[in-house]
Design an enzyme around this catalytic site. Structure first.
Site, PDB file in Angstrom:
ATOM      1  CB  SER A  40      -0.862   0.044   1.267  1.00 54.02           C
ATOM      2  OG  SER A  40      -2.009  -0.707   1.087  1.00 54.02           O
ATOM      3  CG  HIS A  71      -2.682  -1.511  -3.638  1.00 56.06           C
ATOM      4  ND1 HIS A  71      -1.560  -2.282  -3.724  1.00 56.06           N
ATOM      5  CD2 HIS A  71      -2.976  -1.422  -2.332  1.00 56.06           C
ATOM      6  CE1 HIS A  71      -1.182  -2.665  -2.507  1.00 56.06           C
ATOM      7  NE2 HIS A  71      -2.031  -2.147  -1.634  1.00 56.06           N
ATOM      8  CG  HIS A  93      -4.989  -6.630  -0.057  1.00 59.55           C
ATOM      9  ND1 HIS A  93      -4.998  -5.665  -1.031  1.00 59.55           N
ATOM     10  CD2 HIS A  93      -3.861  -6.427   0.674  1.00 59.55           C
ATOM     11  CE1 HIS A  93      -3.924  -4.891  -0.895  1.00 59.55           C
ATOM     12  NE2 HIS A  93      -3.221  -5.330   0.121  1.00 59.55           N
ATOM     13  CE1 TYR A  95      -8.642  -4.810   1.611  1.00 55.26           C
ATOM     14  CE2 TYR A  95      -6.747  -5.762   2.729  1.00 55.26           C
ATOM     15  CZ  TYR A  95      -7.303  -4.781   1.927  1.00 55.26           C
ATOM     16  OH  TYR A  95      -6.508  -3.780   1.439  1.00 55.26           O
ATOM     17  CD  GLU A  96      -8.295  -5.936  -3.042  1.00 61.34           C
ATOM     18  OE1 GLU A  96      -8.669  -5.299  -4.034  1.00 61.34           O
ATOM     19  OE2 GLU A  96      -7.147  -6.410  -2.936  1.00 61.34           O
ATOM     20  CB  ALA A 123       1.594  -0.395   4.553  1.00 60.38           C
ATOM     21  CG  MET A 226      -4.731  -6.321   6.773  1.00 63.12           C
ATOM     22  SD  MET A 226      -6.079  -5.192   6.380  1.00 63.12           S
ATOM     23  CE  MET A 226      -6.134  -4.198   7.872  1.00 63.12           C
ATOM     24  CB  SER A 227      -0.686  -8.197   2.033  1.00 61.34           C
ATOM     25  OG  SER A 227       0.464  -7.503   2.470  1.00 61.34           O
ATOM     26  CG  ASN A 250      -0.420   1.666  11.708  1.00 60.52           C
ATOM     27  OD1 ASN A 250      -0.098   1.215  10.610  1.00 60.52           O
ATOM     28  ND2 ASN A 250      -1.154   0.985  12.549  1.00 60.52           N
ATOM     29  CG  HIS A 264      -5.863   2.808   3.904  1.00 62.52           C
ATOM     30  ND1 HIS A 264      -4.866   1.853   3.930  1.00 62.52           N
ATOM     31  CD2 HIS A 264      -6.007   3.155   2.583  1.00 62.52           C
ATOM     32  CE1 HIS A 264      -4.430   1.615   2.698  1.00 62.52           C
ATOM     33  NE2 HIS A 264      -5.099   2.394   1.864  1.00 62.52           N
TER      34      HIS A 264
END
Ligand SMILES: O=P(O)(O)O[C@@H]1C[C@H](O)[C@@H](CO)O1
Ligand SMILES: Nc1nc2[nH]cnc2c(=O)[nH]1
Length: 289
Positions: A40, A71, A93, A95-96, A123, A226-227, A250, A264
């Site tokens: 990201s 992206h 991802h 989650y998509e 990220a 998440m990846s 973060n 995000h």
């Protein structure tokens, strides 16, 4: 598009991956040995390439398309430090809504293109209390949390042309590449914000609760995201060497009195701040490997 059931066997045949790879080989003169998967906000890495051939995902036969802000959604072939590279500007991802086989589709295509080394970036949220926002973490290991729950991209029929049924993962992150990355980071002035640690993947898209962050810390994870992990598992299955880099965008919230909230926008702001350092690091890395 109808989502595949989560228990589907591998949705793609060898011939399907091959069709995509052959199409790409027919449409570019580049023969990359190195692939870069951009996290990201880190898609600027692709802009480093010279003599580019750019393929929007929707133009590539059988390629999925990406939907996340930050992206771009294109495959960029080109030359960096005199080496042919292919860069995924936008990854897929879980989650998509993609099943785990679709998330990792490009990695097998890379293998069939002749790629030998994959540099995976992401990220991530910093779990380790000594990490700072803006740190770069070399991955030395991962925790495949979706894999614990049955979402391993190698589940289903095993095609031996890609790799063996039960691949080892204790050497997922190449020791030599990690050493080169450490050395290069020092040379490029990134040593002051360099870490090496364990990345834990969760499915997302919700960020973690405080209790979840405390659990992940107890498990020994240094960063959470998440990846990356499904792509690494598939890359290792077909024998590709892997280097993983997380940008700590973060710090996770572990205090019930904190007013901080993961978001995000902060993730993308931090990537903007570090983008030049990362680009310098990856570019010089490619010269050194
Ligand atoms: O593609 P990566 O892993 O870099 O993206 C991370 C995980 C989510 O997509 C997003 C959350 O802010 O950033
Ligand atoms: N799961 C997760 N993914 C992230 N990607 C960037 N920051 C974070 C985070 O704090 N948690």
């Amino acid at each position: 598009m109808e989502a595949a059931p989560s228990t589907s066997p591998c949705r793609y045949s060898y011939e399907e991956y091959k069709e995509t790879a052959d199409w790409l080989l027919a449409h570019t003169k580049q023969r990359p040995k190195i692939a870069i998967i951009c996290g990201s906000g880190l898609g600027g890495l692709a802009d480093l390439l010279g003599d580019k051939a750019v393929f929007p995902y929707e133009d590539i036969p059988r390629f999925p398309t990406s939907t996340v802000p930050g992206h771009a959604g294109q495959l960029v072939f080109g030359s960096l430090q005199g080496r042919d590279c292919v860069c995924m500007q936008g990854r897929f991802h879980f989650y998509e809504g993609y099943d785990i086989h679709t998330v990792t589709y490009p990695v097998r295509v890379f293998y069939l293109l002749g790629v030998e080394t994959v540099i995976v970036t992401n990220a991530a949220g910093g779990l380790n209390g000594s990490y700072n926002v803006g740190d770069i973490m070399i991955l030395k290991d991962h925790i495949n949390m979706p894999g614990f729950a049955g979402q391993n991209p190698l589940c289903g029929h095993n095609d031996i042309r890609f790799g063996e049924r039960f691949p080892c993962m204790s050497d997922a992150y190449d020791r030599d590449l990690r050493a080169v990355a450490r050395q290069t980071a020092e040379e490029q002035g990134c040593g002051g914000f360099l870490q090496e640690g364990v990345y834990c993947m969760l499915a997302g898209p919700s960020y973690e609760t405080i209790a979840e962050c405390k659990l992940l810390q107890m498990l020994g994870a240094d960063c959470v995201g998440m990846s990356t992990v499904p792509e690494v598992v598939v890359a290792r299955h077909c024998g590709l060497r892997v280097l993983g880099l997380s940008l700590v965008t973060n710090k996770v919230v572990t205090d019930y009195d904190s007013a901080e909230k993961a978001n995000h926008e902060e993730v993308l702001r931090t990537t903007q701040r570090r983008t030049q350092d990362l680009e310098r690091l990856v570019s010089q890395l490619i010269a050194n490997i």
